[in-house]
Scaffold this active site. Structure first.
Site, short mmCIF file in Angstrom:
data_model
loop_
_atom_site.label_atom_id
_atom_site.label_comp_id
_atom_site.label_asym_id
_atom_site.label_seq_id
_atom_site.Cartn_x
_atom_site.Cartn_y
_atom_site.Cartn_z
N TYR A 138 -8.64 -7.25 13.16
CA TYR A 138 -8.28 -6.76 11.93
C TYR A 138 -8.03 -7.59 10.92
O TYR A 138 -7.82 -8.83 10.88
CB TYR A 138 -6.71 -6.24 12.20
N LYS A 168 -8.22 3.27 2.56
CA LYS A 168 -7.31 4.57 2.40
C LYS A 168 -7.82 5.06 1.18
O LYS A 168 -8.02 6.30 1.26
CB LYS A 168 -5.74 4.11 2.60
N THR A 204 -40.40 25.61 -7.81
CA THR A 204 -41.04 24.17 -7.42
C THR A 204 -41.17 23.66 -8.58
O THR A 204 -41.76 23.97 -9.58
CB THR A 204 -42.05 24.17 -6.32
N HIS A 205 -40.88 22.15 -8.65
CA HIS A 205 -40.98 21.40 -9.83
C HIS A 205 -40.35 22.13 -11.08
O HIS A 205 -40.81 21.74 -12.40
CB HIS A 205 -42.38 21.19 -10.10
N ASN A 257 -18.92 27.30 -21.53
CA ASN A 257 -19.60 26.30 -20.86
C ASN A 257 -19.16 26.25 -19.43
O ASN A 257 -18.13 26.69 -19.06
CB ASN A 257 -18.97 24.92 -21.42
N SER A 309 -15.40 25.62 -26.27
CA SER A 309 -15.68 24.53 -27.06
C SER A 309 -14.64 24.11 -28.13
O SER A 309 -14.22 25.32 -28.76
CB SER A 309 -17.00 24.41 -27.77
N GLN A 352 -6.99 -2.28 4.69
CA GLN A 352 -5.92 -1.51 3.98
C GLN A 352 -6.78 -0.76 2.84
O GLN A 352 -6.12 0.39 2.44
CB GLN A 352 -4.89 -2.29 3.52
N ASN A 383 -1.27 -2.79 13.66
CA ASN A 383 -2.94 -2.65 13.54
C ASN A 383 -3.35 -1.45 14.41
O ASN A 383 -4.23 -0.71 14.04
CB ASN A 383 -3.37 -3.92 14.27
N SER A 437 0.84 -1.09 0.00
CA SER A 437 -0.15 -0.03 -0.11
C SER A 437 0.87 1.35 0.12
O SER A 437 0.34 2.26 0.01
CB SER A 437 -0.89 0.04 1.17
N1 ARG Z 1 -1.01 -1.34 5.65
C1 ARG Z 1 -1.71 -1.91 6.61
C2 ARG Z 1 -3.09 -1.34 6.49
O1 ARG Z 1 -3.25 -0.36 5.96
C3 ARG Z 1 -1.24 -1.69 7.90
C4 ARG Z 1 -1.58 -2.77 9.07
C5 ARG Z 1 -0.92 -4.18 8.63
N2 ARG Z 1 -1.32 -5.12 9.60
C6 ARG Z 1 -1.34 -6.21 9.31
N3 ARG Z 1 -1.47 -7.26 10.35
N4 ARG Z 1 -0.85 -6.87 8.13
O2 ARG Z 1 -4.21 -1.82 7.16
#
Ligand code: ARG
Length: 461
Positions: free
Chosen positions: A320, A328, A158-159, A288, A280, A325, A113, A26
């Site tokens: 968890y 995000k 309205t409408h 526009n 355009s 992940q 976690n 990630s």
């Molecule tokens: N990159 C992980 C997340 O965003 C961090 C936590 C990872 N924890 C694990 N037990 N693999 O959730």
């Protein structure tokens, strides 16, 4: 690039498959959490030292190593190894590279976690503040335009059918009110974000004699979480935030929809400045309202982000799971979208030019004061339902004769109501219709000015 030994590699004898590494990483998106990850780690480290869990000199080395990393990240000099899983691993690895084995002590009494939950909360807390500032800017724009246009009349719909005349300022302040509820929702959401989860460790808490309150104090959290399993597994604060921003986007989108309609030739109520419109590539005459359209369009993205987080959560067993992940990107996308939309809409709003004459002309047409005539009859003692019928027939007559109400002579009006005399014409004007509505929440000039005063009086300095 050399492949890094995994910090968790102890029990593994084979290396991770390259595709799995890419699939599970990630780092390319959670990079943006780096200042918060470091801030959280420094607080955690200070606490470990204060509790005698690590020595003060180790803590000092760790903290100065983390500060170096922060600096190199801020200067854009940090090299991210692509085979590291996430921002936590990238920072820990770099810390150990810089200060040696002692860097490995930082993760004592902590898991990724609880660390990720902390990072998300620190990050979101800042972003909520930023969004609240931007919201205040948009609200201020609306109030400024409302003051400038305090005598401008708008046909209210309205409408999407012409209904009754209103002040443009009243319309603009309607959005102010909606945004004000968005502000309050976000402030309430921030209270639930503002809870310190560190100490929950992987899921069960930690056996080390840590001091959670001290970490909370160092990081400015008014509260600590009360259940380690809850703290590492829930992301309700993310869902709540994206819901709040979804509503905010919906409000902006509706305003933009009106601007799109009003800027069209058929309405011609508003001119969006050149700086906020585009041309355009084929039709030279076009200007526009793309910015307004994009805000309307991007609202769908944020709804999508909300669906993503809700769906992500619904089937997760405690506690968890790596699925988390995936919280995000929707969060980051919602934040990026709403912040750019707020900024651009504030500026665009301040630059709108309203065609006052065109709006007044339109407000006066379409029998927009028919309700006022019915109300006038009520004041003369006629029950409202009957008055409604009389005016309805009067309107039907006007349509047939292709006249507006004001141009009927008194004999024609008397065909529908015998008691009519000349003062009936006064209630037909747009001005009298508006000024009659001098109640709290009404569109009369005095009423709108009172609200502006209240708003400006309550405005935080
Ligand atoms: N990159 C992980 C997340 O965003 C961090 C936590 C990872 N924890 C694990 N037990 N693999 O959730």
């Amino acid at each position: 690039m050399t492949r890094q030994k995994k910090p968790w590699g102890g029990r593994f004898s084979e290396p991770t498959d390259q595709r799995v590494e890419e699939f599970t990483s990630s780092l390319h998106f959670d990079k943006r959490l780096y200042p918060y990850d470091i801030e959280g780690s420094i607080a955690h480290c200070r606490m470990l030292a204060a509790q005698g869990i690590i020595s003060p000199s180790d803590a000092e080395k760790i903290i100065s190593g983390l500060q170096d990393i922060l600096k190199s990240m801020e200067d854009g000099e940090f090299s991210y190894y692509s085979d590291l899983e996430d921002i936590h691993m990238a920072i820990e690895k770099s810390l150990i590279d810089r200060i040696g084995e002692v860097g490995g002590k930082l993760h004592t009494a902590r898991s990724r976690n609880d660390q990720i939950s902390l990072d998300m909360r620190l990050y979101l807390r800042d972003e909520v503040k930023n969004i609240l500032d931007l919201l205040a800017g948009l609200q201020a724009s609306l109030v400024n335009v409302a003051k400038r246009e305090i005598d401008t009349i708008l046909p209210g719909y309205t409408h999407l059918q012409k209904a009754q005349p209103v002040l443009l300022a009243h319309y603009l302040l309607a959005y102010w009110e909606m945004l004000d509820r968005d502000v309050n929702r976000l402030k309430e959401c921030r209270e639930r974000v503002n809870v310190m989860p560190l100490g929950s460790a992987a899921l069960a808490g930690t056996g080390f004699p840590i001091n959670r309150e001290y970490v909370a104090e160092l990081l400015g959290f008014p509260e600590i979480s009360r259940n380690s399993m809850d703290a590492v597994s829930d992301r309700d604060f993310v869902a709540e935030f994206i819901f709040d921003t979804s509503l905010l986007m919906m409000h902006m989108s509706r305003f933009c929809e009106d601007l799109v309609i009003w800027s069209g030739g058929e309405f011609g109520f508003v001119d969006i400045s050149d700086a906020f419109t585009t041309g355009s590539s084929i039709m030279p005459q076009k200007k526009n309202p793309d910015v307004a359209e994009l805000i309307r369009g991007k609202t769908g993205r944020v709804y999508g982000d909300l669906m993503a987080i809700l769906t992500l959560m619904k089937g997760l067993p405690m506690t968890y799971n790596r699925d988390l992940q995936e919280d995000k990107e929707p969060l980051f996308d919602a934040i990026d979208t709403v912040t750019t939309c707020l900024a651009v809409l504030s500026d665009m709003t301040g630059n709108l030019k309203f065609n006052r004459y065109r709006m007044l002309e339109s407000a006066a047409g379409g029998f927009s004061t028919a309700t006022d005539v019915a109300d006038y009859l009520v004041m003369k003692g006629i029950p409202f339902r009957e008055a409604h019928g009389i005016v309805g027939r009067l309107v039907g007559y006007c349509i047939e004769k292709q006249k507006d109400m004001q141009s009927l002579n008194i004999e024609e009006i008397r065909l529908f109501w015998k008691g009519a005399d000349d003062d009936i014409y006064t209630c037909m004007s747009v001005d009298s219709s508006i000024s009659a509505r001098n109640i709290v929440g009404g569109t009369a000039r005095e009423s709108v000015l009172r609200r502006i005063k209240e708003i400006e009086f309550n405005k935080p300095a």
